[in-house]
Design an enzyme around this catalytic site. Structure first.
Site, PDB file in Angstrom:
ATOM      1  N   HIS A 108       0.812  -1.218   0.000  1.00 30.41           N
ATOM      2  CA  HIS A 108       0.000   0.000   0.000  1.00 30.41           C
ATOM      3  C   HIS A 108       0.847   1.270   0.000  1.00 30.41           C
ATOM      4  O   HIS A 108       0.340   2.355   0.288  1.00 30.41           O
ATOM      5  CB  HIS A 108      -0.957   0.005   1.192  1.00 30.41           C
ATOM      6  CG  HIS A 108      -2.050  -1.014   1.075  1.00 30.41           C
ATOM      7  ND1 HIS A 108      -2.839  -1.399   2.139  1.00 30.41           N
ATOM      8  CD2 HIS A 108      -2.487  -1.728   0.002  1.00 30.41           C
ATOM      9  CE1 HIS A 108      -3.711  -2.304   1.732  1.00 30.41           C
ATOM     10  NE2 HIS A 108      -3.510  -2.524   0.448  1.00 30.41           N
ATOM     11  N   CYS A 135      10.311  17.901  -7.018  1.00 30.75           N
ATOM     12  CA  CYS A 135      10.620  16.480  -7.132  1.00 30.75           C
ATOM     13  C   CYS A 135      12.129  16.282  -7.207  1.00 30.75           C
ATOM     14  O   CYS A 135      12.787  16.883  -8.068  1.00 30.75           O
ATOM     15  CB  CYS A 135       9.951  15.891  -8.374  1.00 30.75           C
ATOM     16  SG  CYS A 135      10.475  14.204  -8.770  1.00 30.75           S
TER      17      CYS A 135
END
Length: 238
Positions: A108, A135
């Site tokens: 997950h 990023c």
């Protein structure tokens, strides 16, 4: 011996990280459709980021408990004898790794990573995610989201998980509700493969009837006791 262990929120609950589907769990207090879906993030990214920023801070402040350490010791014991422990966790915290486990798969996602919506890279990320953050991989600004699997998204590493399940001699679920698929279906798949199954949980899960053995109580007690039975005494299987 090859061991497949699936862990859920109950494994980290005693470290102070809340469960999700209990009557007092996270989703009883917050709306998952607003906080854990791509649509919720598109509608109000600041709200979603704030929710996961708070959870990230809680994760950093938490410490592994006896269940995490017992699994790390069991992994090492298996490896010394030529076996393996494949640790598939539904948890997005890093407590298994901090306890010393190495072969951990986060189906997950991982809270301490940020995923870029532009390049797809998932980079280590300890701090809050802000709307203008860059990023680390592609240098785009404002494109980061939590590296977690939301409702409606496909869990990660499913091919690796199924391959490991087919190689397992024993399937063990620890601290899982038995209600979240596809993870809740792993025990049925194990039974179809002829693999023995075991549940360690605070209370019986929704799919408790699928398990050959069941042990109930706090994870910090049941997991070390179970791992000890595997590794010590005349009937040890490890």
């Amino acid at each position: 011996m090859n061991l497949f262990v699936l862990t859920g929120a109950g494994c980290s609950a005693e470290s102070g990280l809340g469960t999700f589907r209990d009557t007092d769990g996270v989703w009883a207090r917050f709306d998952p459709m607003k906080l854990a879906t791509p649509e919720g993030f598109a509608a109000d990214p600041d709200l979603v980021q704030a929710f996961y920023n708070a959870r990230r801070r809680n994760t950093r402040a938490a410490s592994p408990n006896a269940a995490h350490f017992a699994l790390a010791r069991l992994e090492a014991a298996l490896e010394r004898r030529g076996g393996s422990l494949f640790l598939c966790t539904q948890n997005i915290d890093d407590l298994h790794e901090r306890a010393g486990s190495h072969n951990v798969v986060h189906m997950h996602g991982e809270l301490l990573r940020a995923r870029c919506l532009q390049c797809g890279a998932a980079s280590p990320w300890q701090d809050d995610i802000g709307g203008d953050d860059v990023c680390p991989a592609c240098r785009a600004a404002g494109t980061l989201r939590p590296h977690v699997v939301w409702f409606g998204e496909m869990p990660l590493y499913m091919h690796e998980i199924h391959d490991a399940l087919e190689e397992a001699d024993l399937f063990v679920a620890i601290g899982t509700s038995g209600s979240v698929y596809p993870a809740a279906g792993f025990v049925a798949a194990a039974r179809q493969l002829g693999i023995r199954t075991c549940e360690l949980n605070l209370d019986p899960s929704d799919n408790a009837g699928y398990f050959d053995e069941r042990f109930y109580g706090p994870a910090s007690e049941t997991v070390p006791a179970w791992a000890g039975r595997l590794t010590a005494g005349p009937d040890a299987v490890v």
